[in-house]
Design an enzyme around this catalytic site. Structure first.
Site, PDB file in Angstrom:
ATOM      1  N   GLY A   1      46.049  43.968  47.866  1.00  0.00           N
ATOM      2  CA  GLY A   1      45.169  44.450  46.791  1.00  0.00           C
ATOM      3  C   GLY A   1      43.966  45.192  47.360  1.00  0.00           C
TER       4      GLY A   1
ATOM      5  N   ASP B   1      51.486  38.813  50.813  1.00  0.00           N
ATOM      6  CA  ASP B   1      51.421  39.476  49.515  1.00  0.00           C
ATOM      7  C   ASP B   1      52.817  39.406  48.905  1.00  0.00           C
ATOM      8  OD1 ASP B   1      49.184  41.561  48.213  1.00  0.00           O
ATOM      9  OD2 ASP B   1      51.218  41.845  47.456  1.00  0.00           O
ATOM     10  N   ILE B   2      52.869  39.555  47.598  1.00  0.00           N
ATOM     11  CA  ILE B   2      54.164  39.527  46.911  1.00  0.00           C
ATOM     12  C   ILE B   2      54.970  40.790  47.241  1.00  0.00           C
ATOM     13  CG2 ILE B   2      53.258  40.556  44.770  1.00  0.00           C
ATOM     14  CD1 ILE B   2      55.373  37.594  44.347  1.00  0.00           C
TER      15      ILE B   2
ATOM     16  N   ASP C   1      55.528  34.608  47.652  1.00  0.00           N
ATOM     17  CA  ASP C   1      54.882  34.319  46.372  1.00  0.00           C
ATOM     18  C   ASP C   1      54.022  33.060  46.510  1.00  0.00           C
ATOM     19  OD1 ASP C   1      54.302  33.696  43.769  1.00  0.00           O
ATOM     20  OD2 ASP C   1      56.353  33.898  43.034  1.00  0.00           O
ATOM     21  N   ILE C   2      52.753  33.154  46.107  1.00  0.00           N
ATOM     22  CA  ILE C   2      51.861  31.986  46.225  1.00  0.00           C
ATOM     23  C   ILE C   2      52.282  30.846  45.301  1.00  0.00           C
ATOM     24  CG2 ILE C   2      49.772  33.111  47.100  1.00  0.00           C
ATOM     25  CD1 ILE C   2      48.827  33.143  44.104  1.00  0.00           C
TER      26      ILE C   2
ATOM     27  N   TYR D   1      42.524  35.857  32.255  1.00  0.00           N
ATOM     28  CA  TYR D   1      42.038  36.017  33.635  1.00  0.00           C
ATOM     29  C   TYR D   1      40.660  35.338  33.803  1.00  0.00           C
ATOM     30  CZ  TYR D   1      39.919  38.797  37.481  1.00  0.00           C
ATOM     31  OH  TYR D   1      39.269  39.220  38.609  1.00  0.00           O
TER      32      TYR D   1
ATOM     33  N   LYS E   1      39.755  32.288  36.221  1.00  0.00           N
ATOM     34  CA  LYS E   1      38.739  32.359  37.281  1.00  0.00           C
ATOM     35  C   LYS E   1      37.769  31.176  37.153  1.00  0.00           C
ATOM     36  CE  LYS E   1      39.829  35.880  39.855  1.00  0.00           C
ATOM     37  NZ  LYS E   1      40.295  35.620  41.227  1.00  0.00           N
TER      38      LYS E   1
ATOM     39  N   ILE F   1      34.364  46.455  41.003  1.00  0.00           N
ATOM     40  CA  ILE F   1      34.184  46.929  42.387  1.00  0.00           C
ATOM     41  C   ILE F   1      34.757  48.338  42.504  1.00  0.00           C
ATOM     42  CG2 ILE F   1      34.766  46.486  44.808  1.00  0.00           C
ATOM     43  CD1 ILE F   1      34.874  43.533  44.152  1.00  0.00           C
TER      44      ILE F   1
HETATM   45  C1  AKB Z   1      38.931  43.227  36.201  1.00  0.00           C
HETATM   46  O1  AKB Z   1      38.508  44.230  35.602  1.00  0.00           O
HETATM   47  O2  AKB Z   1      39.789  42.457  35.762  1.00  0.00           O
HETATM   48  C2  AKB Z   1      38.339  42.925  37.558  1.00  0.00           C
HETATM   49  C3  AKB Z   1      37.167  42.014  37.449  1.00  0.00           C
HETATM   50  C4  AKB Z   1      35.907  42.485  36.852  1.00  0.00           C
HETATM   51  O3  AKB Z   1      37.255  40.893  37.864  1.00  0.00           O
HETATM   52  N1  AKB Z   1      37.983  44.126  38.235  1.00  0.00           N
END
Ligand code: AKB
Length: 362
Positions: free
Chosen positions: A31, A59-60, A78-79, A178, A182, A218
């Protein structure tokens, strides 16, 4: 299945016999962040010479040659495959883990259960692997987990504006799978460090030393992201440099924090090098600049005259950006481990992005 990547991988530290080789393990190495992190780890290993632990990346998908160059061993795997991770455990004495593998916020919303499986299931597997490593070699394993501003969740644009700069412990109501994953990863890391197998008689005290950063969007000059919602920033500049028109999927007034990839890597290095005693928490905000999408577009257009940028907001992705904070309070990171950003939006463009991106698309 654990497949060592065939062609081109250099193996100066290939484990031989029964002795396990000291190693640093990086997941999700293919990534965007893997690229920057592995370049930095290789530079550090060159300085350390023969004493450096092997750099092991997985990595996958097959890793690109320039990433393989930075590693001693690379694996396609695969993790979520526990049997594969057990084999890594048998081969290496892992002292540090950088667990970068994840399905990002936009991709995750198309398949939330898969995102959970990879993001939480994979994280548990890596934490378990690290704790088992600590049990077998008797030393704490340092574990780095990149969290995200997606861990936050504001109910509306008005709530977001009213919140302004947010601290680590507020507004933790993520709107994406996501973001939920996190936040859970942060809690799991804390659990594995302080409470893992609380009631077991053969318990290892603090098997891992868990350190995490909530990253903003980022921007890298070397790679274009995919699957995230902050992608409009980097996509806009890469499209302009490549001479392609860009349709931005959020409103011009959308504002979230961003930083450059070198700043993100610098933050990881600083946090991982900090003495444990100076850390007052396990997850930290870091902040650099917080432009609106319109600020971004204006700078891209003044840098690449003729760049075609239009705004065609996508309601779903807009709602994700509207739930993320405008800016984050990074005072704990500044105080505890000396974090400070290297750029404003303008210097990020002038000194880092534009020269490198121009070279890339020349
Ligand atoms: C996303 O957009 O999903 C990522 C993040 C902000 O964690 N770049």
């Amino acid at each position: 299945m654990l497949s060592p990547q065939a062609h081109g991988t250099h193996h100066p530290h290939a484990p031989t016999g029964v002795q396990r080789k000291a190693a640093i393990l990086v997941t999700g190495a293919g990534g965007e962040m893997g690229h920057g992190l592995l370049t930095m780890l290789r530079a550090h290993a060159e300085v350390a010479g023969d004493d450096a632990p092997a750099i092991v990346a997985m990595d996958i998908r097959e890793l690109a040659p320039e990433i393989r160059e930075c590693c001693d061993h690379t694996y396609v795997g695969d993790i979520c495959d526990r049997a594969m991770l057990e084999r890594l455990l048998a081969m290496y004495e892992i002292g540090e883990v950088y667990h970068l593998a994840a399905l990002l916020s936009t991709r995750g919303e198309f398949a939330p259960e898969t995102a959970h499986h990879v993001n939480v299931g994979g994280t548990i597997n890596m934490l378990h692997l690290a704790a088992e490593q600590a049990r077998t070699h008797g030393r704490t394993v340092k574990f780095f987990f990149p969290s995200s501003i997606a861990a936050y969740g504001m109910a509306s644009v008005a709530a977001k504006r009213a919140a302004g700069t947010v601290g680590e412990d507020e507004h933790l109501d993520p709107h994406t799978m996501y973001g939920c994953n996190k936040l859970e990863g942060e809690h799991l890391g804390r659990y594995y460090e302080f409470h893992y197998r609380k009631l077991a008689k053969d318990r290892t005290e603090r098997p891992i030393d868990f350190r995490s950063i909530r990253f903003p969007g980022i921007i890298s000059a070397e790679t274009v992201p995919s699957g995230g919602t902050s992608d409009y920033g980097p996509e806009m500049i890469h499209a302009a440099a490549a001479g392609k028109p860009y349709r931005c999927f959020v409103r011009p007034d959308s504002r979230i924090p961003f930083m450059t990839m070198p700043e993100a890597i610098d933050a990881i290095v600083r946090l991982m090098a900090a003495p444990k005693a100076s850390l007052s928490r396990s997850t930290y905000n870091v902040a650099s600049f917080s432009p609106s999408a319109a600020d971004f577009a204006a700078l891209v257009q003044s840098t690449f005259p003729g760049a075609e940028i239009s705004f065609e907001p996508d309601a779903g992705r807009q709602s994700i950006i509207d739930s993320w904070p405008e800016s984050c309070d990074d005072s704990a990171a500044r105080r505890d481990w000396g974090w400070s950003p290297s750029h404003t939006l303008e210097t990020a463009f002038r000194e880092y992005l534009v020269p490198r991106i121009r070279e890339r698309y020349a």
